[in-house]
Design an enzyme around this catalytic site. Structure first.
Site, PDB file in Angstrom:
ATOM      1  N   ASP A  36      -4.691 -13.590  -2.404  1.00 54.22           N
ATOM      2  CA  ASP A  36      -5.250 -13.386  -1.067  1.00 54.22           C
ATOM      3  C   ASP A  36      -5.331 -11.918  -0.665  1.00 54.22           C
ATOM      4  O   ASP A  36      -5.932 -11.595   0.368  1.00 54.22           O
ATOM      5  CB  ASP A  36      -4.447 -14.167  -0.018  1.00 54.22           C
ATOM      6  CG  ASP A  36      -2.995 -13.724   0.060  1.00 54.22           C
ATOM      7  OD1 ASP A  36      -2.491 -13.179  -0.933  1.00 54.22           O
ATOM      8  OD2 ASP A  36      -2.359 -13.940   1.103  1.00 54.22           O
TER       9      ASP A  36
ATOM     10  N   TYR B 168      -1.257  -3.170  -3.265  1.00 50.33           N
ATOM     11  CA  TYR B 168      -0.332  -2.955  -4.377  1.00 50.33           C
ATOM     12  C   TYR B 168      -0.540  -1.604  -5.057  1.00 50.33           C
ATOM     13  O   TYR B 168       0.290  -1.192  -5.883  1.00 50.33           O
ATOM     14  CB  TYR B 168      -0.445  -4.092  -5.399  1.00 50.33           C
ATOM     15  CG  TYR B 168       0.239  -5.357  -4.933  1.00 50.33           C
ATOM     16  CD1 TYR B 168       1.572  -5.603  -5.247  1.00 50.33           C
ATOM     17  CD2 TYR B 168      -0.428  -6.304  -4.166  1.00 50.33           C
ATOM     18  CE1 TYR B 168       2.207  -6.755  -4.825  1.00 50.33           C
ATOM     19  CE2 TYR B 168       0.192  -7.456  -3.726  1.00 50.33           C
ATOM     20  CZ  TYR B 168       1.514  -7.674  -4.058  1.00 50.33           C
ATOM     21  OH  TYR B 168       2.144  -8.821  -3.626  1.00 50.33           O
TER      22      TYR B 168
END
Length: 453
Positions: A173, A253
């Site tokens: 997601d 990330y």
């Protein structure tokens, strides 16, 4: 139609089940099967989702059909005849995650679940199980679509493709969450037919290079405006000036790749790692929920705490409520509705490269915008190729991923050593060899996988 949730005793299963219930008028799922090897955790989650079904008018839709739910510890029983399989298996549980994190941190390296050495260790102990799962699905439900959530999602999906080909797809997601946040700030629908999402990379390693609406790229104006850019969680996490310097919006990330020293220091300096926090929290949850009259209330309170502390090492203060809302379960249901019920959706998925990034093998799994409908999954070629620095990072991480798959299949410690050594977040071949030895000593499952010199 039969939906199977592998890892059915996992904490986030009620999110998936609630999304399935909410969509039962869109997809005629009549049976949900929860599979897990841990019978006690499975029993708790079966009670939680059964309560959800009862609360939703007994699981019945006004149009008629019910959504039955059952639990099993028999994999073949679970997958036989399935129409769709959601795979979310955590081999070794949260205790395994603690070891993944601590072994890396003890060597001054990033200790994180899916990024760097921790992610490679997680993959090593997970790959044999997921390859077995994929083989059983291929044998017992060859018509099924498998939607993989199991981390590291891109790496695991790539291995499962050997058995399932194009009928397995990985989801996450975070990229679609980034795109939706940008669309909200700009006041546009980024998934409309008039929009083109210019996103490319790997799972947990990608960039939004542009968002074209009616032929005009709206991203440069966003990057130039502190007020607008500051509303994007990913930009706040990595720094507005750095994001502007890169000229693209990163997946969140990327924080671990762009700020590895800072991330490692913050994780090492915390009282507990994320794995230790979740292990303690989940032990308390499952014990309390097993005795509770209404385990759903216990689950809801635990979920709120869990989501508020997600990626805390990358943020100052708590995560904003809008950005803390989980979404992979909704992505999975939209994907299922497109594949099984003929809806049309645009989303970002983990699929075969097939020439989109020319330097990678065609069968390497990348993360890219796709259109999905009843005829299948159709990747879109982004307008912007990866910049040289992005390409270097993606290529190195993909080399490590494929090396870990080869090591798990061959049992070769030497191949595992090389895979760790080429990863951008491991700065020494000697340290890489030490990591492999340490993970073998710490994890009996990894020791069993890497049985050859």
């Amino acid at each position: 139609m039969k939906l199977v949730i592998l890892g059915g005793g996992g904490f986030r299963v009620p999110l998936v089940y609630s999304a399935v219930l909410a969509a039962r008028h869109r997809v005629p799922i009549t049976e949900v099967v929860l599979f897990d090897a841990d019978a006690s955790r499975l029993a708790v989650m079966h009670r939680v989702v059964t309560g959800q079904a009862e609360a939703a008018d007994g699981g019945a839709h006004p149009g008629g059909h019910t959504v039955r739910v059952r639990a099993t510890t028999d994999l073949d029983d679970a997958v036989a005849g399935a129409d769709v399989v959601f795979a979310a298996i955590r081999v070794g549980g949260t205790r395994g995650r603690i070891l993944d994190e601590r072994v890396a941190l003890e060597r001054g390296l990033l200790g994180q679940e899916t990024i760097g050495p921790g992610g490679l260790a997680y993959a090593l102990r997970t790959l044999p199980m997921m390859e077995h799962v994929a083989a059983r699905i291929a044998a017992l439900a060859p018509q099924a679509w498998t939607i993989n959530f199991t981390n590291p999602a891109g790496l695991i999906t790539e291995a499962m493709r050997t058995h399932l080909g194009d009928r397995v797809v990985g989801i996450c997601d975070t990229p679609i969450g980034l795109v939706r946040r940008v669309g909200r700030v700009l006041g546009v629908d980024p998934l409309a037919d008039s929009a083109q999402v210019d996103y490319l990379g790997l799972n947990h390693l990608g960039w939004l290079h542009g968002l074209h609406v009616d032929g005009v790229d709206r991203l440069p104006a966003l990057l130039a405006d502190d007020g607008l850019l500051g509303q994007i969680e990913e930009a706040r996490t990595l720094g507005l000036d750095w994001v502007r310097a890169r000229g693209a919006l990163p997946n969140e990330y990327l924080y671990y790749y762009d700020y590895p020293r800072e991330a490692t220091a913050r994780i090492a300096g915390a009282q507990h790692t994320r794995g230790e926090f979740l292990d303690d929290q989940q032990q308390r949850f499952y014990a309390e929920a097993a005795e509770a009259e209404d385990p759903r209330a216990v689950w809801s309170a635990t979920l709120a705490e869990r989501e508020a502390t997600y990626m805390a090492e990358a943020r100052e203060g708590e995560r904003e409520e809008d950005d803390a809302t989980g979404g992979y379960h909704e992505v999975a249901v939209d994907l299922m509705a497109a594949l099984l019920a003929g809806e049309r959706h645009r989303m970002i998925l983990d699929v075969a490269n097939a020439g989109i990034i020319p330097t990678l093998p065609d069968d390497a799994v990348i993360e890219v915008p796709c259109t999905v409908d009843g005829t299948g999954i159709h990747p879109e070629v982004p307008a912007t190729p990866l910049a040289l620095d992005e390409l270097a990072l993606v290529t190195a991480v993909k080399a490590a991923d494929r090396g870990i798959i080869a090591a798990a299949r061959s049992g070769s410690r030497q191949q595992a050593w090389r895979a760790f050594a080429v990863h951008p977040l491991v700065d020494s071949a000697a340290v890489a060899r030490d990591l492999v030895d340490a993970y073998i000593d710490a994890h009996p499952t990894i020791a069993a996988v890497l049985s050859e010199a």
